[in-house]
Design a protein around this motif. Structure first.
Motif, PDB file in Angstrom:
ATOM      1  N   VAL A 272       0.835  -1.199   0.000  1.00 53.59           N
ATOM      2  CA  VAL A 272       0.000   0.000   0.000  1.00 53.59           C
ATOM      3  C   VAL A 272       0.870   1.250   0.000  1.00 53.59           C
ATOM      4  O   VAL A 272       0.603   2.218  -0.732  1.00 53.59           O
ATOM      5  N   ASP A 273       1.922   1.242   0.798  1.00 50.77           N
ATOM      6  CA  ASP A 273       2.780   2.430   0.901  1.00 50.77           C
ATOM      7  C   ASP A 273       3.485   2.734  -0.414  1.00 50.77           C
ATOM      8  O   ASP A 273       3.785   3.889  -0.709  1.00 50.77           O
ATOM      9  N   ARG A 274       3.744   1.715  -1.218  1.00 45.71           N
ATOM     10  CA  ARG A 274       4.396   1.962  -2.514  1.00 45.71           C
ATOM     11  C   ARG A 274       3.502   2.760  -3.453  1.00 45.71           C
ATOM     12  O   ARG A 274       3.990   3.396  -4.402  1.00 45.71           O
ATOM     13  N   LEU A 275       2.198   2.743  -3.198  1.00 42.62           N
ATOM     14  CA  LEU A 275       1.257   3.491  -4.041  1.00 42.62           C
ATOM     15  C   LEU A 275       1.083   4.933  -3.593  1.00 42.62           C
ATOM     16  O   LEU A 275       0.484   5.739  -4.310  1.00 42.62           O
ATOM     17  N   ALA A 276       1.598   5.264  -2.411  1.00 46.56           N
ATOM     18  CA  ALA A 276       1.448   6.624  -1.900  1.00 46.56           C
ATOM     19  C   ALA A 276       2.183   7.617  -2.794  1.00 46.56           C
ATOM     20  O   ALA A 276       3.215   7.303  -3.385  1.00 46.56           O
ATOM     21  N   LEU A 277       1.624   8.804  -2.912  1.00 42.29           N
ATOM     22  CA  LEU A 277       2.204   9.888  -3.709  1.00 42.29           C
ATOM     23  C   LEU A 277       2.345   9.511  -5.179  1.00 42.29           C
ATOM     24  O   LEU A 277       3.265   9.939  -5.863  1.00 42.29           O
ATOM     25  N   THR A 278       1.422   8.688  -5.665  1.00 43.79           N
ATOM     26  CA  THR A 278       1.351   8.383  -7.094  1.00 43.79           C
ATOM     27  C   THR A 278      -0.036   8.754  -7.596  1.00 43.79           C
ATOM     28  O   THR A 278      -0.987   8.868  -6.823  1.00 43.79           O
ATOM     29  N   THR A 279      -0.147   8.930  -8.892  1.00 45.50           N
ATOM     30  CA  THR A 279      -1.436   9.224  -9.506  1.00 45.50           C
ATOM     31  C   THR A 279      -1.534   8.525 -10.851  1.00 45.50           C
ATOM     32  O   THR A 279      -0.519   8.317 -11.525  1.00 45.50           O
ATOM     33  N   GLY A 280      -2.744   8.147 -11.211  1.00 40.45           N
ATOM     34  CA  GLY A 280      -2.976   7.549 -12.510  1.00 40.45           C
ATOM     35  C   GLY A 280      -3.318   8.575 -13.571  1.00 40.45           C
ATOM     36  O   GLY A 280      -3.616   8.219 -14.714  1.00 40.45           O
TER      37      GLY A 280
ATOM     38  N   ALA B 186       1.700   4.523 -14.527  1.00 38.80           N
ATOM     39  CA  ALA B 186       0.696   3.868 -15.369  1.00 38.80           C
ATOM     40  C   ALA B 186       0.300   2.500 -14.814  1.00 38.80           C
ATOM     41  O   ALA B 186      -0.877   2.133 -14.812  1.00 38.80           O
ATOM     42  N   ASP B 187       1.280   1.738 -14.334  1.00 37.79           N
ATOM     43  CA  ASP B 187       1.024   0.372 -13.852  1.00 37.79           C
ATOM     44  C   ASP B 187       1.066   0.353 -12.330  1.00 37.79           C
ATOM     45  O   ASP B 187       2.096   0.053 -11.721  1.00 37.79           O
ATOM     46  N   LYS B 188      -0.055   0.659 -11.723  1.00 34.95           N
ATOM     47  CA  LYS B 188      -0.117   0.701 -10.263  1.00 34.95           C
ATOM     48  C   LYS B 188       0.003  -0.700  -9.655  1.00 34.95           C
ATOM     49  O   LYS B 188       0.625  -0.874  -8.595  1.00 34.95           O
ATOM     50  N   PHE B 189      -0.610  -1.685 -10.277  1.00 33.02           N
ATOM     51  CA  PHE B 189      -0.503  -3.051  -9.771  1.00 33.02           C
ATOM     52  C   PHE B 189       0.959  -3.496  -9.761  1.00 33.02           C
ATOM     53  O   PHE B 189       1.435  -4.087  -8.786  1.00 33.02           O
ATOM     54  N   GLY B 190       1.670  -3.213 -10.851  1.00 31.50           N
ATOM     55  CA  GLY B 190       3.073  -3.595 -10.934  1.00 31.50           C
ATOM     56  C   GLY B 190       3.919  -2.895  -9.892  1.00 31.50           C
ATOM     57  O   GLY B 190       4.795  -3.499  -9.267  1.00 31.50           O
ATOM     58  N   LEU B 191       3.677  -1.603  -9.698  1.00 36.89           N
ATOM     59  CA  LEU B 191       4.436  -0.843  -8.711  1.00 36.89           C
ATOM     60  C   LEU B 191       4.247  -1.419  -7.309  1.00 36.89           C
ATOM     61  O   LEU B 191       5.209  -1.539  -6.537  1.00 36.89           O
ATOM     62  N   ALA B 192       3.023  -1.764  -6.984  1.00 39.48           N
ATOM     63  CA  ALA B 192       2.732  -2.283  -5.644  1.00 39.48           C
ATOM     64  C   ALA B 192       3.122  -3.746  -5.482  1.00 39.48           C
ATOM     65  O   ALA B 192       3.180  -4.251  -4.358  1.00 39.48           O
ATOM     66  N   GLY B 193       3.388  -4.434  -6.594  1.00 39.42           N
ATOM     67  CA  GLY B 193       3.681  -5.858  -6.521  1.00 39.42           C
ATOM     68  C   GLY B 193       2.439  -6.685  -6.234  1.00 39.42           C
ATOM     69  O   GLY B 193       2.519  -7.731  -5.586  1.00 39.42           O
ATOM     70  N   LEU B 194       1.296  -6.223  -6.742  1.00 40.42           N
ATOM     71  CA  LEU B 194       0.031  -6.903  -6.519  1.00 40.42           C
ATOM     72  C   LEU B 194      -0.489  -7.518  -7.819  1.00 40.42           C
ATOM     73  O   LEU B 194      -0.040  -7.166  -8.905  1.00 40.42           O
ATOM     74  N   THR B 195      -1.461  -8.420  -7.686  1.00 40.97           N
ATOM     75  CA  THR B 195      -1.916  -9.226  -8.814  1.00 40.97           C
ATOM     76  C   THR B 195      -3.356  -8.905  -9.187  1.00 40.97           C
ATOM     77  O   THR B 195      -4.233  -8.870  -8.311  1.00 40.97           O
ATOM     78  N   GLU B 196      -3.599  -8.661 -10.459  1.00 39.90           N
ATOM     79  CA  GLU B 196      -4.966  -8.472 -10.943  1.00 39.90           C
ATOM     80  C   GLU B 196      -5.700  -9.815 -10.951  1.00 39.90           C
ATOM     81  O   GLU B 196      -5.184 -10.817 -11.426  1.00 39.90           O
TER      82      GLU B 196
ATOM     83  N   ALA C 202     -13.823  -3.914 -13.517  1.00 40.19           N
ATOM     84  CA  ALA C 202     -12.623  -3.596 -12.744  1.00 40.19           C
ATOM     85  C   ALA C 202     -12.081  -4.872 -12.093  1.00 40.19           C
ATOM     86  O   ALA C 202     -12.858  -5.723 -11.629  1.00 40.19           O
ATOM     87  N   PRO C 203     -10.754  -5.018 -12.040  1.00 35.81           N
ATOM     88  CA  PRO C 203     -10.185  -6.224 -11.440  1.00 35.81           C
ATOM     89  C   PRO C 203     -10.168  -6.154  -9.925  1.00 35.81           C
ATOM     90  O   PRO C 203     -10.212  -5.081  -9.327  1.00 35.81           O
ATOM     91  N   ARG C 204     -10.095  -7.331  -9.307  1.00 28.04           N
ATOM     92  CA  ARG C 204      -9.871  -7.415  -7.871  1.00 28.04           C
ATOM     93  C   ARG C 204      -8.368  -7.481  -7.601  1.00 28.04           C
ATOM     94  O   ARG C 204      -7.576  -7.741  -8.506  1.00 28.04           O
ATOM     95  N   VAL C 205      -7.979  -7.241  -6.360  1.00 27.63           N
ATOM     96  CA  VAL C 205      -6.594  -7.422  -5.933  1.00 27.63           C
ATOM     97  C   VAL C 205      -6.509  -8.790  -5.268  1.00 27.63           C
ATOM     98  O   VAL C 205      -7.082  -9.000  -4.191  1.00 27.63           O
ATOM     99  N   ALA C 206      -5.813  -9.719  -5.911  1.00 28.20           N
ATOM    100  CA  ALA C 206      -5.806 -11.102  -5.452  1.00 28.20           C
ATOM    101  C   ALA C 206      -5.317 -11.241  -4.018  1.00 28.20           C
ATOM    102  O   ALA C 206      -5.787 -12.102  -3.272  1.00 28.20           O
ATOM    103  N   GLU C 207      -4.362 -10.403  -3.634  1.00 31.16           N
ATOM    104  CA  GLU C 207      -3.761 -10.527  -2.311  1.00 31.16           C
ATOM    105  C   GLU C 207      -4.642  -9.992  -1.184  1.00 31.16           C
ATOM    106  O   GLU C 207      -4.384 -10.279  -0.007  1.00 31.16           O
ATOM    107  N   CYS C 208      -5.660  -9.218  -1.500  1.00 31.04           N
ATOM    108  CA  CYS C 208      -6.516  -8.645  -0.457  1.00 31.04           C
ATOM    109  C   CYS C 208      -7.515  -9.695   0.047  1.00 31.04           C
ATOM    110  O   CYS C 208      -8.221 -10.326  -0.751  1.00 31.04           O
ATOM    111  N   PRO C 209      -7.604  -9.893   1.355  1.00 29.68           N
ATOM    112  CA  PRO C 209      -8.499 -10.920   1.893  1.00 29.68           C
ATOM    113  C   PRO C 209      -9.979 -10.582   1.785  1.00 29.68           C
ATOM    114  O   PRO C 209     -10.819 -11.472   1.909  1.00 29.68           O
ATOM    115  N   ILE C 210     -10.306  -9.322   1.553  1.00 30.34           N
ATOM    116  CA  ILE C 210     -11.700  -8.923   1.342  1.00 30.34           C
ATOM    117  C   ILE C 210     -11.774  -8.070   0.081  1.00 30.34           C
ATOM    118  O   ILE C 210     -11.014  -7.112  -0.065  1.00 30.34           O
TER     119      ILE C 210
END
Length: 211
Positions: A76-84, A101-111, A119-127
């Motif tokens: 989550v912190d890797r996404l701070a101070l970024t904008t799409g 441009a690639d927020k998922f890639g920056l955060a290391g998260l999976t669509e 819209a995609p879900r974030v696979a790593e999020c438990p909810i």
């Protein structure tokens, strides 16, 4: 005794939400926020009117609210101070936001594909909550910088280990949400790590948190 300091930020503490939306070109956008509250099967989101998430939400009429656990604080912190938004608004540039441009890639998260929305879900999020926009409201002055957006939850995806067996309820002892209080990250009642957002907003307690 109470004092009247004239608080600059009223950010007492709410769960962090990663909002995923679709950009106009079909790519995914992902943005952290923590101005959300739920009632029944609806949620009210407080978002800046110039954010890419708001633009996408109003155009597409849908999103996914992904709730990270406290263990996901680094992502989550890797996404701070970024904008799409490719052309970074002046006020965000002053806060040192940068276009990604690639927020998922920056955060290391999976669509992860959703079932009822684009819209995609974030696979790593438990909810993960698939939502449809139902109404929007301006907040503030004649040219508001923020708005309130009501979304209705169409489908909730919850990690099996968080559900009380034999019920439709989340176990509050098992669920440890990532909380943001005054721009700092908390989980389990503890300050987890220094926050890039707090640094960008020049919060006075940043030095203490990084000690």
């Amino acid at each position: 005794m109470h004092v009247v300091p004239g608080l600059k930020v009223l950010y007492f503490g709410t769960p962090v939400v990663l909002i995923s939306t679709r950009n106009e070109d079909g790519s995914a956008n992902l943005a952290p926020m923590s101005s959300a509250w739920w009632l029944g099967q609806a949620c009210m989101l407080g978002l800046g009117t110039s954010s890419q998430t708001t633009v996408n939400l109003l155009r597409e009429g849908e999103c996914v609210l992904n709730l990270p656990s406290s263990a996901m604080v680094d992502a989550v912190d890797r996404l701070a101070l970024t904008t799409g938004t490719p052309e970074v608004p002046e006020f965000k540039a002053k806060l040192r936001h940068r276009y990604v441009a690639d927020k998922f890639g920056l955060a290391g998260l999976t669509e992860q594909p959703s079932e009822l929305v684009r819209a995609p879900r974030v696979a790593e999020c438990p909810i993960q909550l698939e939502c449809r926009l139902s109404s929007s409201h301006s907040l503030g002055a004649a040219e508001p910088l923020a708005g309130a957006y009501q979304v209705d939850v169409l489908r909730a995806h919850v990690a099996e280990e968080l559900v009380i067996p034999g019920t439709h309820y989340v176990d509050p002892l098992a669920w440890d949400p990532l909380i943001m209080k005054f721009c700092e990250f908390f989980g389990g009642g503890e300050n987890l790590q220094p926050s890039r957002l707090a640094e960008g907003w020049s919060m006075p307690h940043a030095a203490r948190s990084s000690a």
